[in-house]
Design a protein around this motif. Structure first.
Motif, short mmCIF file in Angstrom:
data_model
loop_
_atom_site.label_atom_id
_atom_site.label_comp_id
_atom_site.label_asym_id
_atom_site.label_seq_id
_atom_site.Cartn_x
_atom_site.Cartn_y
_atom_site.Cartn_z
N VAL A 1 0.85 -1.20 0.00
CA VAL A 1 0.00 0.00 0.00
C VAL A 1 0.89 1.25 0.00
CG1 VAL A 1 -1.64 1.37 1.35
CG2 VAL A 1 -1.98 -1.10 1.10
N ILE A 2 1.93 1.23 0.82
CA ILE A 2 2.83 2.38 0.91
C ILE A 2 3.57 2.61 -0.41
CG2 ILE A 2 4.91 3.27 2.04
CD1 ILE A 2 4.00 1.79 4.58
N PHE A 3 4.12 1.53 -0.98
CA PHE A 3 4.88 1.66 -2.22
C PHE A 3 4.00 2.18 -3.35
CE2 PHE A 3 7.70 -2.03 -0.63
CZ PHE A 3 8.40 -1.14 0.18
N ASN A 4 2.77 1.67 -3.44
CA ASN A 4 1.85 2.12 -4.49
C ASN A 4 1.43 3.57 -4.28
OD1 ASN A 4 1.86 -0.35 -5.84
ND2 ASN A 4 0.18 -1.17 -4.62
N ALA A 5 1.24 3.95 -3.01
CA ALA A 5 0.83 5.32 -2.71
C ALA A 5 1.94 6.31 -3.03
CB ALA A 5 0.42 5.45 -1.25
N GLN A 6 3.20 5.91 -2.83
CA GLN A 6 4.33 6.79 -3.09
C GLN A 6 4.47 7.15 -4.57
OE1 GLN A 6 7.48 4.52 -1.05
NE2 GLN A 6 7.83 6.34 0.21
N LYS A 7 3.91 6.32 -5.44
CA LYS A 7 4.00 6.59 -6.87
C LYS A 7 3.17 7.80 -7.27
CE LYS A 7 4.67 1.68 -7.97
NZ LYS A 7 4.09 0.47 -8.64
N THR A 8 2.13 8.08 -6.51
CA THR A 8 1.20 9.15 -6.89
C THR A 8 1.12 10.28 -5.87
OG1 THR A 8 -0.64 7.91 -5.88
CG2 THR A 8 -0.23 7.57 -8.23
N SER A 9 1.69 10.09 -4.68
CA SER A 9 1.56 11.11 -3.63
C SER A 9 2.82 11.96 -3.56
CB SER A 9 1.30 10.46 -2.28
OG SER A 9 2.38 9.62 -1.91
N VAL A 10 2.69 13.11 -2.90
CA VAL A 10 3.81 14.01 -2.67
C VAL A 10 4.48 13.60 -1.36
CG1 VAL A 10 4.48 16.42 -2.27
CG2 VAL A 10 2.63 15.86 -3.87
N SER A 11 5.79 13.75 -1.30
CA SER A 11 6.54 13.39 -0.09
C SER A 11 5.95 14.09 1.13
CB SER A 11 8.01 13.77 -0.26
OG SER A 11 8.72 13.54 0.93
N GLY A 12 5.67 13.32 2.16
CA GLY A 12 5.11 13.88 3.39
C GLY A 12 3.62 13.75 3.49
N ASP A 13 2.94 13.42 2.38
CA ASP A 13 1.49 13.23 2.42
C ASP A 13 1.16 12.02 3.30
OD1 ASP A 13 0.52 14.19 -0.99
OD2 ASP A 13 0.97 15.36 0.81
#
Length: 275
Positions: free
Chosen positions: A206-218
């Motif tokens: 979930v974290i790895f997939n979210a990092q692809k589309t989110s801004v650092s710190g979100d």
């Protein structure tokens, strides 16, 4: 099963010694031998050792590969500089946890000899002089008085490898005892270990997939957890997997009665470890 940790300056003969050990052990121990190293992971030495974060990631990748290869039957040789005392201690903790013997083979050369051997390599395989000098300067010599550096076999450039002594150290010596904190306690339910592995892996995905589309710190929402995770921008996949292994190791020794709490526990552990 056992682990051989090679150690030495850049271009000190570690890879050549590794090849000799691999051949001897496969012919005389009846065991399969796996080699893990900079070459097997196709690391660009000059690029890696010029950047502290890339070097840290590379060490993490090497350690993770060793952890995957270590089993009850085979021998693993880690062919890398392994010049940091703290890193060798981490490897020692790994073999304590897996209950297998290890030894350290130190290829001892002078900086002048290693520099000469470096210059004789193909240009594409050479360390730059700046990187070479920096690695020699930072090198932390192994000491047989340290548990993580023992048994230690120091090999000079003209020495023959003590094959029989190394084999005895790996196959006839007892594995180091686990600390109480690393000993697995009886699990509270039959499917606890399965759930622990499954849930923590799903959280990382979930974290790895979210990092692809989110801004650092979100903040990242984790299904099944009451807290969100805020990942610093400098945290990579290797670091997250390391935290997962640490959490699993700790939780196996302190199991919960409610498997449904594993997600929350892991999220809280990550938030505490990352900030």
């Amino acid at each position: 099963m056992p682990l051989i940790i090679m150690c030495g300056y850049p271009c000190s003969g570690k890879t050549q010694r590794t090849k000799q050990l691999k051949l001897y052990l496969e012919q005389n121990s009846g065991r399969k031998v796996h080699v893990v190293g900079d070459d097997t992971l196709a690391l660009d030495r000059n690029a890696v050792y010029a950047d502290s974060q890339k070097e840290k990631d590379a060490r993490g990748a090497l350690k993770a590969e060793v952890e995957r290869k270590v089993n009850k039957d085979d021998i693993v040789i880690l062919d890398s500089l392994n010049y940091i005392k703290g890193y060798r201690y981490e490897l020692f903790c790994l073999i304590k946890h897996t209950q297998t013997p290890h030894c350290l083979v130190y290829c001892l050369t002078s900086p002048e000899v290693s520099s000469k051997w470096n210059a004789q390599r193909d240009v594409s395989e050479q360390y730059s002089q700046e990187i070479f000098d920096a690695l020699v300067l930072r090198f932390e010599d192994p000491d047989s008085r340290n548990r993580w550096d023992s048994p230690l076999f120091t090999i000079h450039q003209d020495d023959n490898l003590p094959f029989e002594d190394i084999t005895d150290a790996l196959l006839k010596r007892k594995a180091p005892k686990q600390n109480q904190s690393t000993q697995s306690q009886p699990l509270s339910s039959t499917n606890f270990l399965y759930e622990l592995d499954r849930v923590t892996q799903e959280v990382l995905m979930v974290i790895f997939n979210a990092q692809k589309t989110s801004v650092s710190g979100d903040p990242i929402t984790i299904p099944g957890a009451t807290e969100k995770i805020e990942i610093p921008g400098n945290i990579n996949m290797a670091e997250m997997r390391k935290l997962r292994r640490q959490f699993i190791s700790y939780t196996k020794s302190h199991p919960t009665e409610d498997c449904g709490q594993i997600t929350n526990m892991f999220v809280q552990y990550l938030n505490k470890s990352l900030h």
